[in-house]
Scaffold this active site. Sequence first.
Site, PDB file in Angstrom:
ATOM      1  N   TRP A  83     -55.943  10.538  -7.897  1.00  0.00           N
ATOM      2  CA  TRP A  83     -57.165  11.181  -8.405  1.00  0.00           C
ATOM      3  C   TRP A  83     -56.824  11.839  -9.737  1.00  0.00           C
ATOM      4  O   TRP A  83     -55.791  12.507  -9.859  1.00  0.00           O
ATOM      5  CB  TRP A  83     -57.698  12.256  -7.449  1.00  0.00           C
ATOM      6  CG  TRP A  83     -58.841  12.997  -8.101  1.00  0.00           C
ATOM      7  CD1 TRP A  83     -60.111  12.545  -8.272  1.00  0.00           C
ATOM      8  CD2 TRP A  83     -58.781  14.279  -8.751  1.00  0.00           C
ATOM      9  NE1 TRP A  83     -60.850  13.459  -8.983  1.00  0.00           N
ATOM     10  CE2 TRP A  83     -60.065  14.526  -9.286  1.00  0.00           C
ATOM     11  CE3 TRP A  83     -57.775  15.227  -8.945  1.00  0.00           C
ATOM     12  CZ2 TRP A  83     -60.375  15.698  -9.994  1.00  0.00           C
ATOM     13  CZ3 TRP A  83     -58.066  16.394  -9.655  1.00  0.00           C
ATOM     14  CH2 TRP A  83     -59.366  16.620 -10.158  1.00  0.00           C
ATOM     15  N   ASP A 112     -59.745  17.568   2.740  1.00  0.00           N
ATOM     16  CA  ASP A 112     -59.567  18.068   1.373  1.00  0.00           C
ATOM     17  C   ASP A 112     -60.485  19.263   1.137  1.00  0.00           C
ATOM     18  O   ASP A 112     -61.653  19.095   0.787  1.00  0.00           O
ATOM     19  CB  ASP A 112     -59.865  16.952   0.351  1.00  0.00           C
ATOM     20  CG  ASP A 112     -59.614  17.415  -1.078  1.00  0.00           C
ATOM     21  OD1 ASP A 112     -59.022  18.499  -1.255  1.00  0.00           O
ATOM     22  OD2 ASP A 112     -60.008  16.702  -2.023  1.00  0.00           O
ATOM     23  N   ASP A 153     -65.437  22.571  -1.955  1.00  0.00           N
ATOM     24  CA  ASP A 153     -64.319  22.427  -1.022  1.00  0.00           C
ATOM     25  C   ASP A 153     -64.269  23.534   0.019  1.00  0.00           C
ATOM     26  O   ASP A 153     -63.217  24.152   0.230  1.00  0.00           O
ATOM     27  CB  ASP A 153     -62.999  22.312  -1.785  1.00  0.00           C
ATOM     28  CG  ASP A 153     -62.885  20.987  -2.527  1.00  0.00           C
ATOM     29  OD1 ASP A 153     -62.739  19.952  -1.861  1.00  0.00           O
ATOM     30  OD2 ASP A 153     -62.983  20.988  -3.773  1.00  0.00           O
ATOM     31  N   HIS A 157     -67.854  14.635  -3.596  1.00  0.00           N
ATOM     32  CA  HIS A 157     -67.839  14.021  -4.919  1.00  0.00           C
ATOM     33  C   HIS A 157     -69.063  13.205  -5.264  1.00  0.00           C
ATOM     34  O   HIS A 157     -69.026  12.311  -6.092  1.00  0.00           O
ATOM     35  CB  HIS A 157     -66.584  13.142  -5.069  1.00  0.00           C
ATOM     36  CG  HIS A 157     -65.337  13.952  -5.218  1.00  0.00           C
ATOM     37  ND1 HIS A 157     -64.129  13.426  -5.615  1.00  0.00           N
ATOM     38  CD2 HIS A 157     -65.110  15.272  -5.029  1.00  0.00           C
ATOM     39  CE1 HIS A 157     -63.220  14.366  -5.652  1.00  0.00           C
ATOM     40  NE2 HIS A 157     -63.783  15.502  -5.296  1.00  0.00           N
ATOM     41  N   ASP A 171     -69.106  20.771  -5.591  1.00  0.00           N
ATOM     42  CA  ASP A 171     -67.867  20.319  -4.947  1.00  0.00           C
ATOM     43  C   ASP A 171     -66.968  21.538  -4.689  1.00  0.00           C
ATOM     44  O   ASP A 171     -65.897  21.670  -5.275  1.00  0.00           O
ATOM     45  CB  ASP A 171     -67.182  19.305  -5.873  1.00  0.00           C
ATOM     46  CG  ASP A 171     -65.877  18.798  -5.309  1.00  0.00           C
ATOM     47  OD1 ASP A 171     -65.767  18.696  -4.073  1.00  0.00           O
ATOM     48  OD2 ASP A 171     -64.972  18.502  -6.101  1.00  0.00           O
ATOM     49  N   GLU A 227     -59.474   7.559  -6.026  1.00  0.00           N
ATOM     50  CA  GLU A 227     -60.553   8.504  -5.653  1.00  0.00           C
ATOM     51  C   GLU A 227     -61.491   8.777  -6.825  1.00  0.00           C
ATOM     52  O   GLU A 227     -61.070   9.202  -7.892  1.00  0.00           O
ATOM     53  CB  GLU A 227     -59.927   9.826  -5.176  1.00  0.00           C
ATOM     54  CG  GLU A 227     -60.964  10.874  -4.791  1.00  0.00           C
ATOM     55  CD  GLU A 227     -60.332  12.176  -4.288  1.00  0.00           C
ATOM     56  OE1 GLU A 227     -59.085  12.296  -4.326  1.00  0.00           O
ATOM     57  OE2 GLU A 227     -61.091  13.077  -3.879  1.00  0.00           O
ATOM     58  N   HIS A 229     -61.773  11.746   2.213  1.00  0.00           N
ATOM     59  CA  HIS A 229     -61.439  13.154   1.987  1.00  0.00           C
ATOM     60  C   HIS A 229     -62.582  13.938   2.620  1.00  0.00           C
ATOM     61  O   HIS A 229     -63.639  14.106   2.007  1.00  0.00           O
ATOM     62  CB  HIS A 229     -61.309  13.467   0.497  1.00  0.00           C
ATOM     63  CG  HIS A 229     -59.913  13.310   0.005  1.00  0.00           C
ATOM     64  ND1 HIS A 229     -59.500  13.700  -1.234  1.00  0.00           N
ATOM     65  CD2 HIS A 229     -58.812  12.823   0.637  1.00  0.00           C
ATOM     66  CE1 HIS A 229     -58.206  13.444  -1.361  1.00  0.00           C
ATOM     67  NE2 HIS A 229     -57.767  12.910  -0.233  1.00  0.00           N
ATOM     68  N   LYS A 242     -65.133  10.573  -8.577  1.00  0.00           N
ATOM     69  CA  LYS A 242     -65.796  11.884  -8.589  1.00  0.00           C
ATOM     70  C   LYS A 242     -67.022  11.826  -9.491  1.00  0.00           C
ATOM     71  O   LYS A 242     -67.060  11.052 -10.451  1.00  0.00           O
ATOM     72  CB  LYS A 242     -64.796  12.935  -9.105  1.00  0.00           C
ATOM     73  CG  LYS A 242     -65.252  14.358  -8.927  1.00  0.00           C
ATOM     74  CD  LYS A 242     -64.084  15.322  -9.070  1.00  0.00           C
ATOM     75  CE  LYS A 242     -64.549  16.740  -8.884  1.00  0.00           C
ATOM     76  NZ  LYS A 242     -63.440  17.686  -8.798  1.00  0.00           N
ATOM     77  N   ASP A 279     -64.585  11.070  -1.219  1.00  0.00           N
ATOM     78  CA  ASP A 279     -64.510  12.507  -0.934  1.00  0.00           C
ATOM     79  C   ASP A 279     -65.945  13.001  -0.718  1.00  0.00           C
ATOM     80  O   ASP A 279     -66.826  12.767  -1.559  1.00  0.00           O
ATOM     81  CB  ASP A 279     -63.849  13.221  -2.121  1.00  0.00           C
ATOM     82  CG  ASP A 279     -63.670  14.717  -1.904  1.00  0.00           C
ATOM     83  OD1 ASP A 279     -64.652  15.385  -1.534  1.00  0.00           O
ATOM     84  OD2 ASP A 279     -62.560  15.240  -2.133  1.00  0.00           O
TER      85      ASP A 279
HETATM   86  C1  RNT Z   1     -60.482  16.848  -6.615  1.00  0.00           C
HETATM   87  C2  RNT Z   1     -60.163  15.822  -5.588  1.00  0.00           C
HETATM   88  C3  RNT Z   1     -58.721  15.766  -5.175  1.00  0.00           C
HETATM   89  C4  RNT Z   1     -58.121  17.144  -5.011  1.00  0.00           C
HETATM   90  C5  RNT Z   1     -56.765  17.171  -4.380  1.00  0.00           C
HETATM   91  C6  RNT Z   1     -56.087  18.483  -4.552  1.00  0.00           C
HETATM   92  O1  RNT Z   1     -61.828  17.036  -6.799  1.00  0.00           O
HETATM   93  O2  RNT Z   1     -60.967  15.984  -4.480  1.00  0.00           O
HETATM   94  O3  RNT Z   1     -58.606  15.000  -4.024  1.00  0.00           O
HETATM   95  O4  RNT Z   1     -58.964  17.989  -4.265  1.00  0.00           O
HETATM   96  O5  RNT Z   1     -56.019  16.126  -4.874  1.00  0.00           O
HETATM   97 ZN    ZN Z   2     -60.545  14.762  -2.751  1.00  0.00          ZN
END
Ligand code: RNT
Ligand code: ZN
Length: 463
Positions: free
Chosen positions: A230, A371, A341, A307, A339, A271, A331, A273, A304
Amino acid sequence: MKIEKWLFVICRSVREQGASHEAHSSQNEVEPSSAARFNARTMSSAKSLERSFRLAIERYGQLGVNVDRALRALSRMPVSLHCWQGDDVQGFERSRGELGGGLAVTGNYPGRARTPDELRRDLDQALALIPGRHRLSLHACYGEFGGRAIDRDAIEPRHFRDWIAWAKERGLGLDFNPTCFGHPKAADGFTLSHRIRGIRDFWIEHCRRSREIGAAMGRALRTPCVTNVWIPDGFKDSPADRHAPRERLIEALDSVFARRLSPQQNVDAVESKLFGLGAESYTVGSHEFYLGYAVSRGKVLCLDAGHFHPTESIADKLSSVLLYVPGVLLHVSRGVRWDSDHVVTFSDELQAIAREVVAMRATAPVHLGLDYFDASINRVAAWIIGTRNLLRALLLALLEPPGIRAAERAGDFTARLALQEEARSLPWGAVWDRYCESQNVPTGESWLSDVRDYERAVLSRRV
Ligand code: RNT
Ligand code: ZN
């Protein structure tokens, strides 16, 4: 495990707990009656758990669901815990600047792991309270560099020796991630697609080495390591040229993946985004970019949950993308408005994802990873809450009554909706408790007191 065998395990564990409590009590000269009371209480809770489980089996049986089979399937679904929840994505490099890359960790709960040993100890504590055998996802910046300044283009498998030994001892698999943020060469927001060749080359070398480390992990642990690339690359404001950075990214990725590695040892994932903090207008590695890349190069696609547009669900994407890519890495995360998290909760979104994972698992591999990073609550609890929730959602999906699909096949959408809604309140909680018990981890909320003890004895002393 058959119910009789399970009963035997419970009764034995109750007997053992009673016996050890008794031994412990006599050492501390506690009234013997308290041991007897403890024994009676544990025995009665084991009995009521068993009663609930029997009723659940009966109820599910009426609906054509084989509970034993669901539990066996759940025990074969490893979740890759993300090391970065334990220390707010800091890692162990000698010097570390700003996190950057559009990532932000908020909160300052005491007890952040500061060394590899602290992080491993915290992970051990979390894993002890999560049923099943799982995996750990490491970022490159979590290498053990012995206090030396090893730059990202110089990392080697030996820097992860202790992690590999730790995982081997516990029978865990490892996954890996190049760290393309939190570094002076990523400070302007571009890495693999940077307009300056030398900077691109630096990150290409980092990602190449990351794959080699992944392969070394896979080799040592005899389970393929999923190495997920990523990058944060993107523009805060409207670009004049959207095309050129993407052309550069394709070329860079092709160089990263040029060396063929055994799929028994390393599996490559990419990955995408939608946007990041400071890259609100344009992300080089968008969903369309990586979907095309993964399809054309035969790579695993990482989805993810945070994302995409806030109302867009990754659950619906699985059955489409798995028609074209050799596998998916999830993720599992929770975005709140962006985003952000947040810790994964037992939301409709999570249940929808788990349903699709279960439905698609026979078609192609779906690797499960977490994640999120929350520093506002106990970090060990954050791992446990998110992982237990994902497992619970998978269990609920594995227990889905076959009548729902049958109704759909028969074109009876009224029955489909009725059954879907009834399924929500089936006694799956009793099945979950039984799973925890059979895996020797606490049932219900009782894991929280273990975390509190750990906080008192270990985390609160980290000042
Ligand atoms: C970032 C991505 C990625 C990170 C990690 C730390 O937006 O989601 O996966 O969160 O690699
Ligand atoms: Zn991620």
